[in-house]
Enzyme design. Structure first.
Site, mmCIF file in Angstrom:
data_model
loop_
_atom_site.group_PDB
_atom_site.id
_atom_site.type_symbol
_atom_site.label_atom_id
_atom_site.label_comp_id
_atom_site.label_asym_id
_atom_site.label_seq_id
_atom_site.Cartn_x
_atom_site.Cartn_y
_atom_site.Cartn_z
ATOM 1 N N LYS A 130 0.733 -1.243 -0.216
ATOM 2 C CA LYS A 130 0.051 -0.033 -0.137
ATOM 3 C C LYS A 130 0.860 1.311 -0.016
ATOM 4 O O LYS A 130 0.374 2.349 -0.512
ATOM 5 C CB LYS A 130 -0.982 -0.021 1.182
HETATM 6 C C1 LIG Z 1 -4.460 -4.440 1.429
HETATM 7 C C2 LIG Z 1 -3.635 -5.806 1.363
HETATM 8 C C3 LIG Z 1 -4.243 -7.172 0.498
HETATM 9 C C4 LIG Z 1 -5.363 -6.812 -0.483
HETATM 10 O O1 LIG Z 1 -5.430 -5.958 -1.192
HETATM 11 P P1 LIG Z 1 -6.482 -5.708 -2.217
HETATM 12 O O2 LIG Z 1 -6.440 -4.488 -2.562
HETATM 13 O O3 LIG Z 1 -7.697 -6.465 -1.851
HETATM 14 O O4 LIG Z 1 -5.977 -6.035 -3.701
HETATM 15 C C5 LIG Z 1 -3.271 -7.958 0.345
HETATM 16 N N1 LIG Z 1 -2.293 -8.223 1.295
HETATM 17 C C6 LIG Z 1 -1.788 -7.232 2.259
HETATM 18 C C7 LIG Z 1 -0.591 -7.411 3.180
HETATM 19 C C8 LIG Z 1 -2.608 -5.957 2.105
HETATM 20 O O5 LIG Z 1 -2.235 -5.007 2.925
#
Ligand SMILES: *Cc1c(COP(=O)(O)O)cnc(C)c1O
Length: 478
Positions: A119
């Site tokens: 993110k």
């Molecule tokens: C946010 C997150 C996901 C899922 O991301 P999506 O937006 O649903 O594709 C998967 N793994 C981690 C570690 C995350 O922080």
């Protein structure tokens, strides 16, 4: 570049990138998408290859994001990308390095940012874009959000030190891992307000909704959000698909596939956009955990959202979702951008029936051929087995979400086509599952040494909207 909503509005004039940057949903409740995906022809792909090799990730980001932005001068956009993507923010100058694994797999390392989850890649650019646009408008913004872990910390680290943005981030008291708590609560900055709510994550989300739906209050205190439906976050993520493809190949006619662990359809939606632009992506492999809402759709054509009580708490917790907030964008493309039909599915059928069914349609029948999608899901036992196996075969530790990706990726590897698994977090964030799988303690990068021992900055709050409003009013002033 102008933007349209998946539900048909607005007509004219259609908004530009900077108009939708600070907004969430479109006025009709749909999600924004560009009116057409820019096409990357052979010369563009060759240009990107040269650019990444000579000038690096920020330059590539500027070139790719720039295709979607025509209301920020290009020198300014380049400067924002340089500030977001460099080796002071990320652990390596490559920003997104790749590693080959046994069996035709690759890992694209998306977790070398300040909070060790992918993110950061979207949020770091979003922070810079927010500050730039707020400065231009002479405005300030108070971000109000709820997090169960990764999103909140990525937002806080991205907004840290910006002059025009303050963050109020609600967390369920005592429910995040000690590492996740330490990451957020150790931040010592008056513009970052951590709030520990007596309750669970859903209570935090309900509080955010209660306060944000008081429109007079929302306006008076300039409240905004950083949710995963923000288009700018998605477009920032498109860049790492292109960077990973470039790093794994040596010529522009070489194709790759991606396997993406997902819950909200955020990460893999960016892969879909890259493929629609003409980046040579063969297959997009979608991996879910036990919460298999999306896997079910790609296998059966039925999209059925789950009740919160049906959502399993798993050992890949960032994918424990009951409905996929970005999925409407993909369905819009799948159905030939028929906004009337999308509105019917998402605003009517999903609301009244809790599901919709595309199984008999020609669009669903041609999904794999036209859009490259396949899918499967993973379980706790699969997760443990794959963490252990990658450790044994490659000497690499992967986090539980990435392990879900590795498990599903192995089912779809095609000889001669590199299969790139997007690494979503570093194992240190989910140490308990790593210990269960391998008996080892995950390595802790130096930048996280001793964070649990730092003083904690967090306000305790009862589960009460009035109390939250009072806190915001006191911190923002009027
Ligand atoms: C946010 C997150 C996901 C899922 O991301 P999506 O937006 O649903 O594709 C998967 N793994 C981690 C570690 C995350 O922080």
């Amino acid at each position: 570049m102008r933007y349209v909503s998946t539900r048909g509005l607005p007509d004219d004039p259609r908004p530009g990138f900077s108009d939708i940057l600070l907004e969430g949903l479109a006025p009709d409740g749909g999600l924004y998408l560009p009116e057409a995906y820019p096409h990357a022809d052979e010369a563009t792909l060759a240009g990107w290859r040269a650019l990444l090799a000579t000038e690096g990730y920020a330059a590539l980001a500027d070139a790719v994001v720039g295709l979607y932005v025509d209301d920020i001068p290009s020198d300014d956009l380049r400067a924002l990308c340089e500030r977001a993507y460099n080796d002071r923010v990320f652990a390596t100058a490559d920003v997104v390095p790749v590693t080959a694994l046994d069996g035709g797999l690759w890992l694209a390392h998306l977790s070398d940012g300040p909070t060790a989850a992918f993110k950061d890649l979207a949020m770091q650019l979003l922070g810079q874009l927010f500050e730039y646009e707020l400065e231009r408008r002479g405005q300030e913004l108070n971000i109000l959000g709820a997090t169960s872990g990764d999103t909140g910390s990525a937002a806080e680290y991205a907004m840290l030190g910006l002059d025009r943005v303050r963050v109020f981030m609600l967390t369920p008291a005592g429910r995040m891992t000690p590492f996740q708590q330490a990451q957020m609560f150790s931040l010592d900055d008056p513009s970052i307000v951590n709030v520990a709510v007596e309750g669970v994550f859903d209570d935090c989300q309900d509080l955010v909704k209660a306060v944000a739906s008081d429109l007079a209050f929302k306006q008076r205190y300039a409240l905004g959000a950083v949710n995963s439906i923000n288009w700018a976050r998605l477009v920032a993520q498109v860049v790492y698909y292109i960077a990973a493809w470039l790093r794994v190949t040596t010529a522009n006619d070489q194709r790759v596939s991606f396997c993406v662990p997902t819950g909200n359809f955020g990460n893999i939606m960016a892969g879909h956009v890259a493929r629609m632009m003409g980046v040579p992506i063969d297959t997009l492999v979608l991996a879910t955990n036990e919460n298999n809402v999306l896997d079910e759709f790609f296998r059966t054509g039925v999209y059925r959202v789950r009740a919160a009580s049906e959502t399993h708490a798993t050992s890949s917790p960032s994918m424990d979702i009951s409905k996929a907030s970005n999925f409407e964008r993909f369905v819009f493309d799948l159905l030939g951008r028929d906004a009337t039909l999308v509105r019917e599915l998402f605003a009517v059928r999903l609301v009244t029936d809790g599901f919709f069914d595309l199984s008999g349609t020609p669009e669903f029948a041609s999904l794999r051929e036209r859009f490259g999608f396949v899918s499967d899901s993973s379980t706790h036992a699969d997760r443990l087995a794959n963490i252990a196996e990658v450790w044994k075969r490659d000497g690499v530790l992967v986090d539980p979400h990435t392990a879900d990706g590795v498990k599903v990726a192995r089912e779809f590897v095609d000889p001669g086509v590199p299969m790139i698994v997007t690494e979503t977090a570093l194992p240190v964030k989910f140490a308990e599952t790593i210990r269960e799988a391998t008996g080892r303690e995950p390595a802790r990068p130096a930048r996280f040494a001793g964070i649990e021992d730092l003083p904690r900055h967090v306000v305790d709050l009862p589960n009460d909207a009035g109390a939250l409003k009072a806190l915001i009013a006191a911190r923002v002033g009027s």
